[in-house]
Every structure is written in C-alpha cells, then in structure tokens.
Write a protein that holds these residues in place. Structure first.
Motif, PDB file in Angstrom:
ATOM      1  N   VAL A   1      27.731  30.028   3.060  1.00 40.05           N
ATOM      2  CA  VAL A   1      27.369  30.216   4.467  1.00 40.05           C
ATOM      3  C   VAL A   1      27.468  31.694   4.848  1.00 40.05           C
ATOM      4  O   VAL A   1      26.568  32.246   5.499  1.00 40.05           O
ATOM      5  CB  VAL A   1      28.275  29.358   5.370  1.00 40.05           C
ATOM      6  CG1 VAL A   1      27.935  29.597   6.844  1.00 40.05           C
ATOM      7  CG2 VAL A   1      28.131  27.881   5.030  1.00 40.05           C
ATOM      8  N   LYS A   2      28.548  32.344   4.445  1.00 42.77           N
ATOM      9  CA  LYS A   2      28.714  33.775   4.744  1.00 42.77           C
ATOM     10  C   LYS A   2      27.559  34.600   4.194  1.00 42.77           C
ATOM     11  O   LYS A   2      27.029  35.492   4.868  1.00 42.77           O
ATOM     12  CB  LYS A   2      30.029  34.279   4.148  1.00 42.77           C
ATOM     13  CG  LYS A   2      31.276  33.848   4.889  1.00 42.77           C
ATOM     14  CD  LYS A   2      32.507  34.439   4.200  1.00 42.77           C
ATOM     15  CE  LYS A   2      33.788  34.068   4.909  1.00 42.77           C
ATOM     16  NZ  LYS A   2      34.982  34.640   4.242  1.00 42.77           N
ATOM     17  N   ALA A   3      27.171  34.324   2.953  1.00 39.59           N
ATOM     18  CA  ALA A   3      26.069  35.079   2.344  1.00 39.59           C
ATOM     19  C   ALA A   3      24.756  34.823   3.067  1.00 39.59           C
ATOM     20  O   ALA A   3      23.974  35.752   3.319  1.00 39.59           O
ATOM     21  CB  ALA A   3      25.950  34.710   0.866  1.00 39.59           C
ATOM     22  N   ALA A   4      24.504  33.563   3.428  1.00 31.85           N
ATOM     23  CA  ALA A   4      23.237  33.210   4.074  1.00 31.85           C
ATOM     24  C   ALA A   4      23.125  33.824   5.466  1.00 31.85           C
ATOM     25  O   ALA A   4      22.032  34.243   5.881  1.00 31.85           O
ATOM     26  CB  ALA A   4      23.114  31.695   4.155  1.00 31.85           C
ATOM     27  N   LEU A   5      24.217  33.885   6.198  1.00 26.89           N
ATOM     28  CA  LEU A   5      24.167  34.404   7.563  1.00 26.89           C
ATOM     29  C   LEU A   5      23.850  35.886   7.622  1.00 26.89           C
ATOM     30  O   LEU A   5      23.493  36.410   8.677  1.00 26.89           O
ATOM     31  CB  LEU A   5      25.498  34.136   8.273  1.00 26.89           C
ATOM     32  CG  LEU A   5      25.807  32.670   8.592  1.00 26.89           C
ATOM     33  CD1 LEU A   5      27.170  32.552   9.257  1.00 26.89           C
ATOM     34  CD2 LEU A   5      24.733  32.046   9.466  1.00 26.89           C
TER      35      LEU A   5
END
Length: 356
Positions: free
Chosen positions: A279-283
């Motif tokens: 999630v962190k990478a995608a955001l």
C-alpha cells in the motif's frame, strides 16, 4: 484482536501510524474497539451497546459495522488513522523497483502453501508464480476466467483445479451469502458468490485459507473508472491518481463483504497485495504509473517481470462477469418470473430466495 497482537496494535494507536506494518487488525484494546485504516478485518458492535461486539454480524442482535480507521467506545466513534498522502516518486525506475520489492517481500512472506484463487490475470499470477499452493478457478462452462486461468496456469507450468458453477449453486448460494454478509444488493451477491463457491471447494479439499490478489486493482489503477477519470461518473476525482485514492477508500466495505463470505465457506483470506508495504509503495505512484494510454496497472506490470512475458499484459474481467455468474444470475431471475422490465428485478429475485 484479529490480525495482530494487542501490544502491536497499541503501538500503532499510540503513534497514530496508519500503515504500521501490521497488515490489518480489528478488535478491542484498552476498553475500545479499533479497526485498521483499510478495514482488512470486519468488526461489529451492537448498535446501542459498543461493549458488546464481535467479528461476525450474526453473533449480534443489531450489528453496527465498525468504520475503518476508527476507535469506538461508549462516547461514539473517533477517527484515529487516515490514508497517508506521501510524496510521489519522481523516478520511474525507482518506483517500479520499490513496487517489485514490496510485492515480492509480501507474497514471499506468506506462511505455508495456501491455495490460490486464480483468474489468470496479472494479480493472481503474481501469487501463483511465488507460492506453491494449488490453483483454483471458478466459473460456468465456457467462461473467460476458466479459459484465461487454463492458459496462464500452463504458462506457469502449474496444475489447475476448475470449479464449474451450476444454476443450483446460485440458487443455494444466494441465501447463504445473504445470511453470511447481511447484504441483499444483487451486485454484492454477484461479487461474493464466485469467491464463496471457490472457497467452498478449497475447504472441501481440506484447506482453511485462500490466497487472493485483492486490492491490486484499487491500488494500482486497474479499473476503467480510474483510467477514465475525470470523465467517468462513477468517481468524483479530477485525476487518475485521485480516482485511485477514491477507489482505495472503498476497500473497507468490499473487504467486509468478501471476508464474511469466505469465512462462511470455511476459509480465511490471505491478501498479500494489501500488505502495508505494498500500500505504501502504491500510494506514491503518480498517475502515469497507474494508467498510461490504454494500459492500466503500469507499475505493477513492470514490477512483475518475473512472470512469463505473455502474462504481463493480461487483463481480467470483474469476477461476476469473467465467471459468467452475473449472466446466469440474470437468467435464473427471469426464469423465476422476475423480468427485466420490472423495477429492480434482480433485487426481487434475491428477496424471493432470502432465508426466512
């Protein structure tokens, strides 16, 4: 506490850290209920008594869903966490490398060898390429999902278990989904039912978990409504990235439905593409690394370079359409006398099968 230890959740509460590496949790801590920012585990309390609560709405007389990212006690609901807004990647190679590292680490961290719900798209192929569990696909004979899964399984050199649906499965499954989730909306039923039937088959084979590629479409720009922003009426955002964030915020309600349906079938979901690190990478992805022209999930596809080349560009249909369940659902409704000219003919069909 479901999904994490009380001590770990207490730390996330104290730090107000929305993506703390716990990958989801729900339950009671220090006299109040908490649910993580993406709502990866369902949680309910009695509408008039938050001290009476449970993970299954059927355990309560008047269940009130706990909102994601909140705490609840006798004084009401308090927001603890919101979806972070990190700085965007400026370097495309770094973006892809970070996404690759996140998905590989998250998938490889899955313990054991759970079976995989496999549609043949890039999301489930990422799981199948790195996990050893058996592959399951469900659908009616001649469905897109079964054909795509067979082709992808062959490319990966993996055997495939095909769960063929029948009209009888729909007729018995509708009241079971309604009972498990409390939902009667036909779209919710059509989405949950294929997952339920595949999970049932996995449970009958002796498995108690099912790995799924859930979350990838929301996080990485897999939906047409994200690609078509701002011209798509289904989103309010004025940009592709804004539409993706808007769609991510729909995950808690979706996950509540899906987790309850899967648990009713006898398995717990395993969703490594919804791990905090992913999630962190995608955001941090800018819009062009979500959608580029006609290509969706750009960064995810580039990151999945460990897949056979023919699978990088694989698209998938929504499960209710790819499995042909929505088509046969409508056919059964019309055969039962609920014609399309009638108001909400599918909803009336669901109500006709609803348990007393």
């Amino acid at each position: 506490m479901d999904g994490a230890t009380a001590e770990a959740v207490r730390g996330a509460v104290d730090r107000r850290e929305s993506l703390s590496g716990l990958d989801g949790f729900a339950g009671e801590i220090d006299g109040r209920l908490v649910r993580d920012v993406l709502g990866r585990y369902p949680l309910f309390s009695e509408a008039d008594d938050p001290t009476t609560w449970g993970f299954d709405p059927n355990d309560l007389a008047n269940p009130d869903p706990m909102p994601a990212g909140h705490a609840r006690d006798a004084s009401g609901d308090t927001e603890l966490w919101t979806l972070p807004e990190p700085d965007l990647y400026e370097d495309g190679e770094r973006a892809v490398a970070t996404v690759r590292e996140a998905i590989v680490d998250s998938v490889d961290a899955v313990a054991g060898s759970p079976p995989i719900g496999f549609s043949g798209g890039v999301d489930s192929s990422i799981l199948a390429a790195r996990l050893d569990g058996p592959l399951y696909v469900g659908g009616f004979e001649g469905s897109h999902d079964i054909a795509a899964a067979r082709s992808a399984a062959a490319a990966l050199g993996r055997p495939l278990r095909v769960v063929e649906f029948s009209h009888a499965d729909i007729e018995r499954g509708i009241p079971e989904i309604v009972a498990a989730t409390g939902r009667t909306n036909p779209m919710d039923i059509q989405i949950a039912l294929p997952l339920y039937l595949v999970a049932e088959a996995a449970a009958a084979d002796g498995h108690d978990r099912l790995a799924l590629g859930q979350g990838a479409d929301e996080l990485f720009g897999g939906y047409a409504k994200i690609a078509n922003a701002p011209g798509d009426h289904r989103v309010e955002a004025g940009t592709v990235r804004g539409a993706a964030r808007e769609t991510v915020r729909t995950l808690p309600q979706q996950l509540e439905r899906d987790v309850l349906a899967l648990r009713a079938a006898g398995v717990d979901p395993v969703v490594p593409l919804l791990a905090d690190r992913v999630v962190k990478a995608a955001l941090r992805l800018p819009g062009e690394w979500l959608v580029d022209g006609g290509e969706r999930k750009v960064a995810l596809r580039r990151a999945a370079d460990f897949l056979p080349a023919k699978l990088h560009s694989r698209d998938k249909k929504a499960v209710q359409y790819g499995s042909l369940l929505a088509r046969e659902f409508d056919r059964l409704a019309r055969q039962a006398g609920f014609k399309k000219r009638m108001d909400d003919h599918l909803g009336q069909y669901v109500e006709s099968l609803r348990p007393e």
